[in-house]
Design a protein around this motif. Structure first.
Motif, short mmCIF file in Angstrom:
data_model
loop_
_atom_site.label_atom_id
_atom_site.label_comp_id
_atom_site.label_asym_id
_atom_site.label_seq_id
_atom_site.Cartn_x
_atom_site.Cartn_y
_atom_site.Cartn_z
N LEU A 277 55.27 38.53 20.11
CA LEU A 277 56.32 39.44 20.54
C LEU A 277 56.31 40.90 20.07
O LEU A 277 56.25 41.66 20.87
N SER A 278 56.16 40.98 18.93
CA SER A 278 56.20 42.23 17.93
C SER A 278 54.86 42.88 18.38
O SER A 278 54.77 44.17 18.47
N GLY A 279 53.84 42.02 18.90
CA GLY A 279 52.62 42.79 19.13
C GLY A 279 52.55 43.63 20.29
O GLY A 279 51.87 44.37 20.69
N GLY A 280 53.44 43.04 21.31
CA GLY A 280 53.87 43.55 22.63
C GLY A 280 52.58 43.74 23.51
O GLY A 280 52.54 44.44 24.71
N ASP A 281 51.67 42.57 23.50
CA ASP A 281 50.61 42.52 24.56
C ASP A 281 51.09 41.60 25.65
O ASP A 281 50.98 40.46 25.60
N ILE A 282 51.81 42.41 26.60
CA ILE A 282 52.46 41.57 27.74
C ILE A 282 51.63 40.84 28.66
O ILE A 282 51.54 40.00 29.24
N SER A 283 50.27 41.79 29.02
CA SER A 283 49.25 41.03 29.67
C SER A 283 48.58 39.96 29.16
O SER A 283 48.33 38.70 29.92
N GLY A 284 48.47 39.96 27.75
CA GLY A 284 48.03 38.65 27.15
C GLY A 284 49.17 37.40 27.23
O GLY A 284 48.58 36.40 27.41
N MET A 285 50.14 37.82 27.18
CA MET A 285 51.10 36.82 27.27
C MET A 285 51.17 36.18 28.62
O MET A 285 51.34 34.88 28.87
N VAL A 286 51.10 37.13 29.93
CA VAL A 286 51.02 36.60 31.22
C VAL A 286 49.68 35.48 31.35
O VAL A 286 49.98 34.55 31.98
N THR A 287 48.60 36.04 30.81
CA THR A 287 47.37 35.23 31.01
C THR A 287 47.60 33.86 30.04
O THR A 287 47.16 32.79 30.79
N ALA A 288 48.37 33.74 28.92
CA ALA A 288 48.58 32.63 28.45
C ALA A 288 49.63 31.57 28.93
O ALA A 288 49.38 30.30 29.24
N TRP A 289 50.49 32.62 29.89
CA TRP A 289 51.67 31.49 30.44
C TRP A 289 50.76 31.07 31.98
O TRP A 289 51.35 30.17 32.48
N SER A 290 49.62 31.40 32.30
CA SER A 290 49.28 31.17 33.45
C SER A 290 47.82 31.20 33.47
O SER A 290 47.22 29.94 32.93
N ASN A 291 46.92 31.96 33.95
CA ASN A 291 45.68 32.14 33.92
C ASN A 291 44.98 33.45 34.15
O ASN A 291 45.96 34.43 34.48
N SER A 292 43.83 33.88 34.05
CA SER A 292 43.34 35.17 33.95
C SER A 292 43.57 35.70 35.47
O SER A 292 43.63 36.87 35.28
N ALA A 293 43.35 34.98 36.30
CA ALA A 293 43.69 35.53 37.67
C ALA A 293 44.81 36.33 38.01
O ALA A 293 45.15 37.47 38.38
N VAL A 294 46.01 35.53 37.09
CA VAL A 294 47.41 36.11 37.59
C VAL A 294 47.48 37.11 36.49
O VAL A 294 48.02 38.25 36.95
N GLY A 295 46.81 37.47 35.49
CA GLY A 295 46.91 38.17 34.50
C GLY A 295 46.38 39.57 35.04
O GLY A 295 46.86 40.68 35.10
#
Length: 466
Positions: A277-295
């Protein structure tokens, strides 16, 4: 003191009285709201500005933005009332000059100019991060390219730009919605974490976010939804400004707050741990929650949102310079250049004058730009609140306009809170902003004030004062 608190009739004039050019009324509430929302650019703010807040405030980020949004309601009330009283492309400076005198208006102009010159490159430099799934670019070069592209778009007709930015706005809202849905669907902690006041510290140990850190962060939180003020810059081009300015200001603040705050809460709940959370990598979180295509999809939507924001901010900023030239703020050759309108009705020299320096600012240290912007926005809001406190004296008491509730308590409370927030900002940022303001005051004292009969004649379009 007489220059600071002058009666309204000595501070302003009708645009037609000074032979000035006025802009064409060509957009309604929908077009104005699309343009204003695009200037708030909620998705690009979420992905570019908010990550830095996560790094400082951790789980307190959503709370800080929520407090900032509540403060912005009071600010929006001030803008809505003043914007319907003084519907001019000059925005804040026209409003403050009318209510609090020409010197106060000049200082607000300088602060607003700082904001409008710095914010676009701050946002534009985030483009490279979100184009990374396709191509790797230098952030400064990518930001400069976005600023130049936005400058070219800003030369077009305003109605055309309203539709262009509207399409981009839909994409960025979709991106924010995807983040919100994924974050809530992958929640790692309960809603209580939104007020847990924790941030990742050294060696992975959590630190407590103090109340003073939250207060300090409020300057950036105010900046997060700052673009709702664009409605007053467009008021000279809005149809029926007495009604539509207030509607656009308040609707934009409400919509942008939801678009930003809901995903921030979702990210806070869905981050795997405090470090992520403190790292603030939102794109990385989105990819982890879904997949690279969504990211990748989300990243490209954000890149488009940043370009969209650049277009609208260049449009807004060029109107500020156009209005300042019409109001004789500069030596006459400069006034004539900034006041020129192109074939599409846009002030083309003023557009180039804000777009090209914006491209150059992409090569300045980002932290300094953030800090100066936060201080400038807070100080500008404070002076607008002072003007709102004076908005019902004399002839203005009976002028038809939208009126805020809880006046004068609302502006008085706002002045006190904003002054306190300013006192908690870093000294270096206060010195940078103060130094620029001092230089502007010197220009006022040596050039504008001795020529008060021919310079800084703040004008209001005749049909707006009828």
């Amino acid at each position: 003191m007489t220059d600071t608190l002058r009666p309204a009739d000595t501070a302003v004039a009708k645009a037609t009285d000074t032979g000035a050019t006025t802009l064409k009324r060509s957009i309604g509430v929908v077009g104005g709201t699309l343009l204003t929302l695009s200037c708030v650019t909620p998705a690009s703010t979420l992905f570019v500005v908010v990550p830095d807040l996560f790094g400082t405030l951790g789980t307190a980020t959503a709370l800080t933005i929520a407090i900032g949004s509540l403060l912005c309601i009071a600010v929006a009330f001030c803008y809505a009332e003043l914007g319907t009283l003084i519907p001019s492309a000059g925005g804040e400076y026209a409003m403050v000059s009318t209510m609090a005198g020409r010197l106060a208006g000049w200082l607000v102009f300088v602060l607003s100019l700082l904001v409008v010159m710095i914010v676009p490159p701050v946002i534009a430099m985030g483009t490279a991060d979100y184009l990374a799934p396709i191509v790797h670019l230098d952030p400064s070069l990518a930001g400069a390219a976005v600023m130049l592209l936005a400058t070219l778009a800003g030369l077009l007709d305003l109605r055309a730009n309203a539709w262009i930015t509207g399409i981009f706005l839909v994409l960025e809202v979709i991106a924010a919605a995807v983040v919100a849905v994924l974050g809530f669907a992958h929640s790692e902690r309960g809603a209580g974490s939104l007020v847990s006041m924790r941030v990742a510290g050294a060696h992975g140990h959590p630190d407590t976010v103090t109340a003073m850190l939250v207060v300090s962060g409020l300057a950036i939180a105010l900046f997060v939804t700052q673009g709702f003020s664009t409605a007053v810059y467009l008021s000279e081009e809005l149809e029926n400004p007495r009604r539509n300015v207030a509607r656009t200001v308040l609707a934009t603040l409400a919509i942008s707050t939801v678009i930003i705050l809901v995903p921030v809460a979702a990210i806070t709940l869905g981050a795997s741990d405090l470090g992520q959370l403190s790292g603030g990598d939102i794109s990385g979180m989105v990819t982890a929650w879904s997949n690279s295509a969504v990211g990748t999809f989300v990243s490209l939507c954000v890149a488009l949102a940043i370009i969209n924001a650049g277009i609208v901010m260049v449009i807004q900023n060029s109107r500020v310079l156009f209005a300042s030239a019409r109001d004789k703020a500069w030596p006459e050759p400069v006034n004539q250049a900034f006041a020129k309108l192109g074939r599409f009705g846009s002030p083309w020299v003023a557009t180039l004058a804000v777009g090209i320096p914006g491209a150059l600012l992409c090569f300045v240290n980002l932290d300094t730009l953030y800090g100066v912007t936060g201080v400038s926005v807070t100080a500008m809001y404070l002076l607008v609140a002072v003007a709102a406190l004076l908005a019902r004296r004399g002839a203005h008491r009976h002028t038809p306009a939208w009126r805020m509730p809880l006046w004068p308590a609302m502006p008085v409370l706002l002045i006190a809170v904003l002054a306190y927030i300013l006192s908690r900002q870093e000294t270096s940022y206060l010195l940078w902003t103060g130094g620029i303001t001092a230089a502007a005051s010197l220009y006022w004292a040596l050039y504008l004030r001795p020529r008060r009969a021919t310079r800084w004649l703040v004008s209001i379009p005749e049909d707006a004062r009828a």
